[in-house]
Design a protein around this motif. Structure first.
Motif, PDB file in Angstrom:
ATOM      1  N   ALA A 125       0.823  -1.210   0.000  1.00  0.00           N
ATOM      2  CA  ALA A 125       0.000   0.000   0.000  1.00  0.00           C
ATOM      3  C   ALA A 125       0.858   1.260   0.000  1.00  0.00           C
ATOM      4  N   ALA A 126       2.008   1.206   0.693  1.00  0.00           N
ATOM      5  CA  ALA A 126       2.881   2.376   0.772  1.00  0.00           C
ATOM      6  C   ALA A 126       3.710   2.565  -0.492  1.00  0.00           C
ATOM      7  N   ARG A 127       4.176   1.458  -1.072  1.00  0.00           N
ATOM      8  CA  ARG A 127       5.110   1.573  -2.187  1.00  0.00           C
ATOM      9  C   ARG A 127       4.433   1.479  -3.552  1.00  0.00           C
ATOM     10  N   PHE A 128       3.272   0.813  -3.596  1.00  0.00           N
ATOM     11  CA  PHE A 128       2.559   0.653  -4.869  1.00  0.00           C
ATOM     12  C   PHE A 128       1.078   0.972  -4.645  1.00  0.00           C
ATOM     13  N   PRO A 129       0.766   2.207  -4.299  1.00  0.00           N
ATOM     14  CA  PRO A 129      -0.603   2.544  -3.888  1.00  0.00           C
ATOM     15  C   PRO A 129      -1.646   2.384  -4.981  1.00  0.00           C
ATOM     16  N   ASP A 130      -1.251   2.411  -6.232  1.00  0.00           N
ATOM     17  CA  ASP A 130      -2.226   2.314  -7.322  1.00  0.00           C
ATOM     18  C   ASP A 130      -2.419   0.887  -7.820  1.00  0.00           C
ATOM     19  N   ALA A 131      -1.684  -0.068  -7.232  1.00  0.00           N
ATOM     20  CA  ALA A 131      -1.738  -1.448  -7.720  1.00  0.00           C
ATOM     21  C   ALA A 131      -2.868  -2.234  -7.046  1.00  0.00           C
ATOM     22  N   GLN A 132      -3.506  -3.102  -7.819  1.00  0.00           N
ATOM     23  CA  GLN A 132      -4.535  -4.001  -7.300  1.00  0.00           C
ATOM     24  C   GLN A 132      -3.913  -5.371  -7.061  1.00  0.00           C
ATOM     25  N   VAL A 133      -4.165  -5.943  -5.885  1.00  0.00           N
ATOM     26  CA  VAL A 133      -3.651  -7.267  -5.562  1.00  0.00           C
ATOM     27  C   VAL A 133      -4.618  -8.319  -6.102  1.00  0.00           C
ATOM     28  N   VAL A 134      -4.067  -9.249  -6.896  1.00  0.00           N
ATOM     29  CA  VAL A 134      -4.849 -10.310  -7.527  1.00  0.00           C
ATOM     30  C   VAL A 134      -4.446 -11.644  -6.898  1.00  0.00           C
TER      31      VAL A 134
END
Length: 305
Positions: A125-134
């Motif tokens: 969440a801190a380093r890749f805030p725009d990424a969705q976890v799949v």
């Protein structure tokens, strides 16, 4: 050739734990090498043990961050009895890997096994805030998903990243510096490993659905000075719950034997999952009975206590 099943595929932390278990328990290979069978879930690995295709199974059972692994607990209790013979603990840190180097802002989807995702949630969440976890089926499957282009990057193991020729985006990803996972070696019922003085015993209780039944069961441990290190309820398919718990000590410790005997008399079902050496110190050992045994013997013999 005898076989050992593990929660795979190749490149998972479970396979790394299996490597360590084989080193720490040389009796496993005293009769020769073991074939390895990869299974797609902890339940599938234990099913191979139950039906005789594997002599033992290696599965994760507890994360220091997320707690117990439900798939393993459920598989241990649902079916013919299995027994835990050994354990090992791995310090856990993940690699974020992708097919090629890319800036963090370009990573929109990250594949992760749910247990792994829970251990890196804050970091992602801190380093890749725009990424969705799949969701991926395992740590190694996450690496394959990245290699196949299903996701932009994967939370995986360094071994799996190398196996799939991935590029390391970030190494040593984990929310807690002391994160670890405990893995167990499971087989069909057999002789309990010898007491070492640093042991763990695990049982599952099916208690009456009446007020106070759990408190009464816990009293059997508390009144004997037994250190209870984990208790967890799991739903039964028929309704209600059963309780899985770990205590410090061995079946050959008198307080442990007494408590289990008392629970056997009171519980509709008591499933013994094993007594085995603990991989790391896990609490206060049960009290010894030597002094009280000497006192009892003295009064049997009519001697002055």
């Amino acid at each position: 050739m005898p076989a050992i099943a593990y929660f795979g595929p190749s490149g998972t932390f479970t396979e790394m734990a299996l490597d360590r278990l084989l080193i720490e328990n040389p009796w496993l290979t005293s009769d020769g090498d073991l074939d390895r069978i990869s299974a797609n879930s902890p339940g599938a690995a234990l099913a191979l043990v139950r039906d005789g295709q594997a002599s033992y199974g290696c599965v994760p059972i507890e994360s220091s961050i997320e707690g117990s692994v439900p798939a393993t607990l459920d598989a241990l209790i649902k079916g013919t009895r299995l027994q835990i013979f050994a354990e090992t603990v791995l310090d856990i840190a993940f690699t974020l890997a992708a097919r090629e180097a890319m800036p963090p802002g370009d990573i929109k989807t990250i594949g992760a096994y749910p247990v792994a995702a829970a251990q890196v949630r804050e970091t992602l969440a801190a380093r890749f805030p725009d990424a969705q976890v799949v969701t991926s089926a395992s740590n190694a499957a996450a690496a394959k998903d990245a290699a196949d282009g299903v996701v932009d990057a994967a939370v995986t193991t360094p071994v799996a990243a190398r196996l799939h020729d991935l590029h390391d985006i970030a190494a040593g990803i984990v929310d807690s510096d002391d994160a670890n996972t405990r893995f167990v070696l499971v087989g069909r019922p057999g002789k309990v490993p010898a007491r070492t003085g640093q042991d763990r015993t695990s049982v599952t209780l099916d208690l009456p659905n009446v007020p106070g039944s759990l408190m009464s069961a816990m009293y059997e441990f508390a009144s004997r000075g037994i250190d209870l290190t984990r208790i967890e309820s799991r739903p039964r398919r028929t309704g209600g719950f059963y309780f899985n718990l770990d205590v410090v000590g061995h079946l050959d410790d008198p307080p442990i034997a007494e408590a289990l005997g008392a629970l056997y008399r009171r519980a509709p079902a008591l499933h013994f999952l094993g007594s085995w050496p603990s991989a790391r110190p896990n609490g206060t050992p049960p009290p010894r009975h030597a002094a009280s045994d000497r006192w009892l013997e003295s009064i049997r013999q009519g001697l002055e206590p």
